[in-house]
Motif scaffolding. Structure first.
Motif, mmCIF file in Angstrom:
data_model
loop_
_atom_site.group_PDB
_atom_site.id
_atom_site.type_symbol
_atom_site.label_atom_id
_atom_site.label_comp_id
_atom_site.label_asym_id
_atom_site.label_seq_id
_atom_site.Cartn_x
_atom_site.Cartn_y
_atom_site.Cartn_z
ATOM 1 N N TYR A 122 0.973 -1.182 0.095
ATOM 2 C CA TYR A 122 0.055 0.018 0.011
ATOM 3 C C TYR A 122 0.832 1.340 -0.086
ATOM 4 N N ALA A 141 -1.849 6.329 -8.442
ATOM 5 C CA ALA A 141 -2.512 5.286 -7.843
ATOM 6 C C ALA A 141 -2.158 5.215 -6.396
ATOM 7 N N ASN A 143 -3.269 3.598 -2.661
ATOM 8 C CA ASN A 143 -3.908 2.526 -1.561
ATOM 9 C C ASN A 143 -3.569 2.920 -0.161
ATOM 10 N N TYR A 150 -6.306 -0.355 -4.792
ATOM 11 C CA TYR A 150 -5.878 0.961 -5.352
ATOM 12 C C TYR A 150 -6.820 1.730 -5.935
#
Length: 794
Positions: A122, A141, A143, A150
């Protein structure tokens, strides 16, 4: 390959690289430079010439091997192959070359991980897809948590496709939460919202084999920053010109590397009042003021920004000017209190003499001038700041302040002269002092069901005497029953809207003599709420309005109309009219009586004003009018009323100028000129009709006037049995004697000459008044109705 220049064949591409000779080539991290270094510092270079995965590089998933002087990462079974290394500094640049050797299909991808947790997968990564120029060929992106997924808040297209077996140079520049991804030296994708989670750097491969080389990490020196916005903006205007003056910014910016810069000048611009700073034409200014000339009548925004010794243009600040725009008693017709990340507006106060307006946004006090320019703000507390009033006697703003969880209710007393910049703090400061109100606490915490448990901040309980939920409305005015004299601070209870109760249908008003309050005032310290305040009230009063939601939100005394106004949120009990505005005339004397619905409690009751809508079933009078988030009397029947709203997720307050009409359906009307504020009476009602003995009679005298006229009989005599109500102008009753009555009705409002109407009313004999002269004198004799007996109609 160390310390030399070498050319290596990489598939179809040829890349030349220069590597600094040092232990960095072995992947050993150096002693890290501190943020704010005066120059960029290379902290890692890696060309993979050792033939092994370097020290400090960790493979988490997939196949990672050094082959032919490059690091090859292969995604196995569709997994996200991941390797991590180094540190994600506050400001850095990571560079590398990349070559898609093999892909499962087009648009497979690699990641440059900017702030990453490789084991848990992440953080923040930048996606580069293979063999494509599509609009999502590049992605930022993110997360946020381990085990999450994501999302891609930013996508972009590159003008070059990273075809298989082509080598391209990748670069990612990061400064705090700003990041820019470049390919072959061209920037293609940026974000200002980079997620920072104290992670590492890394490389990720998906459904492909990618060869990486010449990895370099440079810790970037702090870049030069621009100055902050100029402060203390002030506007003066006359005869087609407006002068803007200002003080220097609190922050002059920095030089590259973080040293303090200096402000070397300013630039100014002018634009439309409601427009932003984009597209303005800026000009140099001399000193800390500038006069704009040749301005046509209208509303403008005057802008200024600082320029630093580094040539950086600072954050712009603006102030408003209204040239030739008609004002009413010096007040602009509409103003905004700005947009703030706080609660909704609760109340307003105006200091007309010094030219300031104050807004309470629950946890923030905002100070503006009469043009709407923000002078300063005060926050830093978690309590509920409610209604406000300005005390002309000491030049301070008083407001209700609630801490329900701590069972503490205060009057906040704010030294508003000291508020001269945005972001000032109230806690542990002499700017805001507080006085504890024991009477409010006693009613709020009252154990009405006797179970020994305080039920807390909830309406669904029999506790809280009179339904008290704390305090809201505050205003200065005379003692109830008087129209002038000593000014008392009046505080209105909040009232829970518990539809099952019958003892919460009165508004509760406390009056305080604050002449000795200096001995009670304490600074606000939320960690240690104090209990310093008066032991008793100067008076406790009740106005039966029927059910409301949270009681009197805004309380305001108008000395011109000699009237108290109470703005509320509508109640919900179907037995009541649920009006939203109520009024009490200052001259109405409180009367000791039983408080309906309380089971026998007695208190000083104040009757509502005799105008407005009337609810026949309950006798409650009032209006339907929004006056619950700000109501300020400005004299001469003029008021500012506030309306709350939102703008880009922030709370706003817009205030509009109104005049009081007292009309049943529209008690406030927008005002366009001062002439509307003072209107001598003109009687508009027709001549009254005649009447008849024994029959109910009613006629209403009306007059166009501001303020509303009162009616009196100034000559002659009314017909027997009739009376004139001076407030409503209604002449009513049952005539008891026939004949001709001549009298004069005068309508007066202390504005210009009074209006008079000469009236003659003929009262005829009633149909039941002709008894026989031979009867027994009481109308029940046996005559035929044609005798000469007395026509005594009762």
């Amino acid at each position: 390959m160390r310390g030399n220049t070498t050319t290596r064949r990489r598939g179809r591409g040829v890349v030349t690289s220069i590597v600094i000779a040092s232990t960095l080539g072995l992947g050993v991290a150096p002693v890290l430079a501190a943020d704010g270094d005066q120059a960029d510092t290379v902290v890692l270079t890696e060309d993979f010439s050792s033939g092994e995965l370097p020290v400090g590089w960790t493979s988490h998933l997939g196949s990672w091997q050094v082959k032919d002087g490059r690091l090859e990462g292969t995604s196995v079974n569709g997994q996200r192959a991941r390797v991590t290394f180094g540190t994600s500094y506050e400001n850095y640049r990571i560079e590398a070359t990349a070559n898609f050797l093999q892909v499962a299909n087009d648009s497979r991808w690699l990641n440059l991980a900017a702030d990453f947790h490789g084991a848990e997968d992440y953080g923040s990564v930048f996606v580069v897809r293979s063999n494509t120029k599509l609009s999502n060929g590049l992605e930022y992106a993110v997360n946020k948590t381990a085990g999450g997924s994501y999302t891609s808040p930013v996508t972009a297209a590159a003008n070059v496709a990273l075809n298989t077996n082509e080598t391209h140079a990748l670069s990612l520049d990061v400064r705090g939460t700003r990041a820019t991804l470049s390919i072959d030296g061209v920037a293609y994708l940026s974000t200002n919202d980079l997620l920072r989670t104290n992670g590492t750097l890394g490389l990720v491969v998906n459904n492909a084999t990618v060869a990486f080389d010449d990895v370099k990490v440079t810790r970037l020196a702090a870049e030069a920053t621009a100055p902050g916005a100029p402060t203390g903006l002030r506007v003066s205007q006359k005869d087609g010109q407006a002068t803007l003056a200002w003080s220097e910014p609190a922050d002059a910016g920095t030089t590259p590397g973080g040293a303090a810069a200096t402000v070397t000048g300013y630039e100014v611009a002018i634009g439309a009042a409601d427009a932003g700073a984009d597209g303005l034409t800026w000009s140099p200014a001399t000193g800390t003021s500038h006069t704009f000339t040749g301005l046509a009548p209208g509303a403008y925004a005057l802008w200024v920004r600082a320029v630093s010794s580094e040539g950086r243009k600072g954050e712009p600040a603006s102030a408003k000017a209204s040239l030739g725009v008609p004002k009413i008693k010096g007040f602009t017709k509409t103003l905004s209190g700005g947009a703030w990340s706080a609660g909704h507006v609760q109340g307003i106060a105006v200091d007309e003499a010094n030219g300031y307006i104050y807004y309470s946004f629950t946890t923030l006090l905002v100070k503006t001038d009469l043009e709407g320019n923000v002078i300063g703000t005060m926050g830093g507390f978690t309590g509920h700041l409610g209604d406000l009033d300005f005390n002309t006697a000491d030049g301070r703003v008083y407001g209700s302040l609630e801490y329900k969880a701590q069972k503490a209710f205060y009057i906040a007393i704010i030294d508003v002269d000291a508020i001269d910049e945005i972001g000032m703090r109230a806690q542990n400061s002499d700017i805001m002092r507080t006085v504890y109100l024991d009477e409010v606490v006693a009613d709020f915490t009252a154990d009405m069901d006797g179970n020994g448990v305080f039920d807390g901040d909830t309406a669904n309980t029999p506790d809280h005497r009179y339904g008290s939920s704390g305090i809201d409305g505050v205003s200065f005015g005379p003692k109830f029953g008087e129209t002038e004299g000593e000014q008392y601070l009046t505080v209105a209870y909040g009232i829970y809207s518990n539809l099952a109760r019958t003892d919460n249908d009165h508004q509760v008003l406390l009056q305080y003599d604050i002449s000795d309050w200096a001995r009670y005032e304490k600074p606000l310290v939320e960690a240690a709420p104090h209990h310093s305040g008066p032991e008793s009230v100067s008076g406790k009063y009740f106005v039966r309005t029927g059910n409301t939601t949270y009681g009197v939100q805004n309380l305001e005394y108008d000395g011109f109309l000699r009237r108290w106004f109470m703005g509320v949120y509508a109640g919900a009990k179907p037995a009541f009219p649920n009006y939203t505005l109520f009024a009490v005339d200052a001259a109405t004397r409180p009367v000791l009586g039983e408080l309906a619905g309380t089971g026998g409690d007695r208190g000083l009751l104040i009757a509502p004003a005799a105008d407005g809508r009337v609810h026949e079933a309950t006798g409650v009078r009032g209006w339907v009018q929004k006056a619950d988030v700000g109501m300020e009397s400005l004299g001469d029947g003029l008021f500012y009323l506030a309306r709350n709203g939102t703008q880009n997720g922030q709370q706003t307050a817009d205030i509009t100028l109104y005049r009081w009409t007292g009309d049943n359906d529209a008690p406030f009307a927008s005002v366009n000129g001062e002439s509307e504020l003072h209107r001598a009476p003109v009687i508009t009602s027709r001549a009254p009709a005649g009447g008849e003995v024994g029959e109910a009679y009613a006629h209403t005298f009306t007059a166009s006037a501001f303020p509303k006229a009162r009616f009196e009989v100034t000559a002659g005599t009314l017909p027997k049995g009739l009376a004139l109500d001076s407030v409503s102008g209604v002449l009513s009753g049952t005539p008891t004697k026939p004949g001709r009555a001549a009298f004069t009705v005068t309508a007066a409002n202390e504005v210009g000459p009074a209006a008079t109407q000469r009236v003659v009313i003929k009262i005829k004999n009633g149909k039941k008044g002709n008894g026989n002269g031979n009867g027994n004198g009481n109308g029940n004799g046996n005559g035929n109705g044609k005798g000469n007996g007395s026509a005594d109609a009762r």
